[in-house]
Enzyme design. Structure first.
Site, PDB file in Angstrom:
ATOM      1  N   SER A  46     -38.705   8.156  14.739  1.00 39.08           N
ATOM      2  CA  SER A  46     -37.696   7.979  13.689  1.00 39.08           C
ATOM      3  C   SER A  46     -38.274   7.678  12.315  1.00 39.08           C
ATOM      4  O   SER A  46     -37.533   7.692  11.330  1.00 39.08           O
ATOM      5  CB  SER A  46     -36.717   6.873  14.086  1.00 39.08           C
ATOM      6  OG  SER A  46     -35.891   7.294  15.133  1.00 39.08           O
ATOM      7  N   LYS A  49     -37.444  10.227   9.692  1.00 31.56           N
ATOM      8  CA  LYS A  49     -36.082  10.441   9.185  1.00 31.56           C
ATOM      9  C   LYS A  49     -35.956  10.395   7.664  1.00 31.56           C
ATOM     10  O   LYS A  49     -35.320  11.280   7.073  1.00 31.56           O
ATOM     11  CB  LYS A  49     -35.124   9.447   9.840  1.00 31.56           C
ATOM     12  CG  LYS A  49     -34.908   9.712  11.326  1.00 31.56           C
ATOM     13  CD  LYS A  49     -34.104   8.603  11.988  1.00 31.56           C
ATOM     14  CE  LYS A  49     -33.865   8.887  13.458  1.00 31.56           C
ATOM     15  NZ  LYS A  49     -33.200   7.779  14.160  1.00 31.56           N
ATOM     16  N   TYR A 172     -35.106  18.758  15.737  1.00 29.87           N
ATOM     17  CA  TYR A 172     -35.168  17.307  15.558  1.00 29.87           C
ATOM     18  C   TYR A 172     -36.171  16.673  16.526  1.00 29.87           C
ATOM     19  O   TYR A 172     -36.968  15.811  16.144  1.00 29.87           O
ATOM     20  CB  TYR A 172     -33.784  16.691  15.764  1.00 29.87           C
ATOM     21  CG  TYR A 172     -33.797  15.189  15.842  1.00 29.87           C
ATOM     22  CD1 TYR A 172     -34.008  14.414  14.707  1.00 29.87           C
ATOM     23  CD2 TYR A 172     -33.616  14.536  17.064  1.00 29.87           C
ATOM     24  CE1 TYR A 172     -34.041  13.032  14.789  1.00 29.87           C
ATOM     25  CE2 TYR A 172     -33.641  13.156  17.147  1.00 29.87           C
ATOM     26  CZ  TYR A 172     -33.860  12.409  16.006  1.00 29.87           C
ATOM     27  OH  TYR A 172     -33.902  11.035  16.092  1.00 29.87           O
ATOM     28  N   TYR A 224     -32.247  -0.183  11.426  1.00 29.74           N
ATOM     29  CA  TYR A 224     -31.075  -0.077  12.305  1.00 29.74           C
ATOM     30  C   TYR A 224     -30.172  -1.297  12.161  1.00 29.74           C
ATOM     31  O   TYR A 224     -29.897  -1.745  11.051  1.00 29.74           O
ATOM     32  CB  TYR A 224     -31.512   0.137  13.759  1.00 29.74           C
ATOM     33  CG  TYR A 224     -32.432   1.305  13.951  1.00 29.74           C
ATOM     34  CD1 TYR A 224     -32.142   2.554  13.381  1.00 29.74           C
ATOM     35  CD2 TYR A 224     -33.594   1.197  14.697  1.00 29.74           C
ATOM     36  CE1 TYR A 224     -32.979   3.641  13.559  1.00 29.74           C
ATOM     37  CE2 TYR A 224     -34.435   2.289  14.885  1.00 29.74           C
ATOM     38  CZ  TYR A 224     -34.128   3.495  14.313  1.00 29.74           C
ATOM     39  OH  TYR A 224     -34.957   4.563  14.495  1.00 29.74           O
ATOM     40  N   VAL A 242     -39.441   4.371  17.321  1.00 28.33           N
ATOM     41  CA  VAL A 242     -39.699   3.850  18.666  1.00 28.33           C
ATOM     42  C   VAL A 242     -41.093   4.205  19.177  1.00 28.33           C
ATOM     43  O   VAL A 242     -41.523   3.694  20.207  1.00 28.33           O
ATOM     44  CB  VAL A 242     -38.627   4.310  19.677  1.00 28.33           C
ATOM     45  CG1 VAL A 242     -37.263   3.774  19.283  1.00 28.33           C
ATOM     46  CG2 VAL A 242     -38.616   5.820  19.832  1.00 28.33           C
TER      47      VAL A 242
END
Length: 268
Positions: A46, A49, A172, A224, A242
């Site tokens: 992530s 992103k 993705y 998050y 992660v």
């Protein structure tokens, strides 16, 4: 510090040695300060992103991110399906899985191969070097991507996905499986700290006037559902993954990247 544990919902991530640790700082002149296991290649996950969100901003302007994805923090876990149902924007923001899959689908491309090449070239541009996919990670992640597949199909159902759901999911997942090391990640962050220009190569990756908007989304959603706690204690726009990577940006000065596979309950 040995709190937490490796991510295991992507099976191969559970096999990464938990005691690995690396930290690196890259300043806006490209000078590197590092310690620990900074050469170990881990999957970007992530942490990719914000950089694909930057690609959308570079292609279409920041308004496309605001209107077609969203910029509000969800206050829910990064892989939440509930957030898609309860928030009108559906995709939330580009730092959570739904918004990141939507961002990949927004990349202006005529084919899946072109979409992937644009995504890869953009991340390579931020890192200032050629990168490759960790194919074992991709296979492990794609073969178990039932949750993300559900997210892609829900978004498509609500008209908030802009390409074929399975194509978007594949690209993705490949994006998340790119291998980087801690210094690469610090260089990516330093590009944002340096007004969108890579300190190593001089390549302009994002117009400087769009940096504040990207850092704003990182600040409000990069950790998050712990983003508020992180900003309260650290105060830096950041993104976690992660795979164990974290990058933090000190605008106009430098970036800090760290790598450690152990995660807490929020996935940070």
């Amino acid at each position: 510090v040995r709190d937490g544990a490796n991510a295991d919902y992507i099976p191969i991530l559970a096999t990464v040695p938990s005691d690995l640790f690396g930290i690196a700082i890259v300043d806006r002149d490209g000078k590197v300060y590092s310690a620990g296991d900074v050469d170990y290649a881990f999957s970007i996950q992530s942490v990719s992103k914000p950089f694909t969100a930057a690609l959308i901003m570079a292609q279409q302007g920041p308004e496309a991110v605001r209107t077609k994805i969203g910029v509000e923090p969800t206050g829910l876990p990064f892989n939440s399906k509930v957030a898609i149902e309860i928030y009108e924007e559906r995709s939330g923001n580009p730092m959570v899985n739904a918004g990141a899959i939507a961002a990949v689908s927004l990349v202006e491309a005529e084919s899946e191969e072109e979409r992937w090449q644009l995504v890869l070239d953009n991340i390579e541009g931020f890192a200032g070097k050629s990168l490759s996919v960790l194919e074992e990670v991709y296979t492990s992640e794609y073969e178990t991507a039932w949750g993300n597949r559900a997210i892609a199909n829900l978004l498509y159902n609500y008209g908030r996905l802009y390409a074929d759901p399975e194509e978007s999911l594949r690209v993705y997942t490949r994006q998340c499986s790119i291998g980087i090391n801690t210094i690469d990640l610090a260089m990516m962050g330093a590009t944002l700290a340096n007004g969108g220009v890579n300190p190593r190569t001089g390549r302009a990756m994002l117009p400087p006037e769009h940096i504040p908007e990207l850092l704003a989304v990182m600040a409000t959603a990069g950790f998050y559902d712990e983003s508020g706690k992180w900003m309260y204690s650290a105060g830096l726009p950041s993104k976690t993954g992660v795979g164990g990577g974290i990058v933090s940006v000190v605008p106009g000065q430098f970036a800090i990247a760290a790598f450690s596979p152990r995660l807490n309950e929020a996935g940070n």
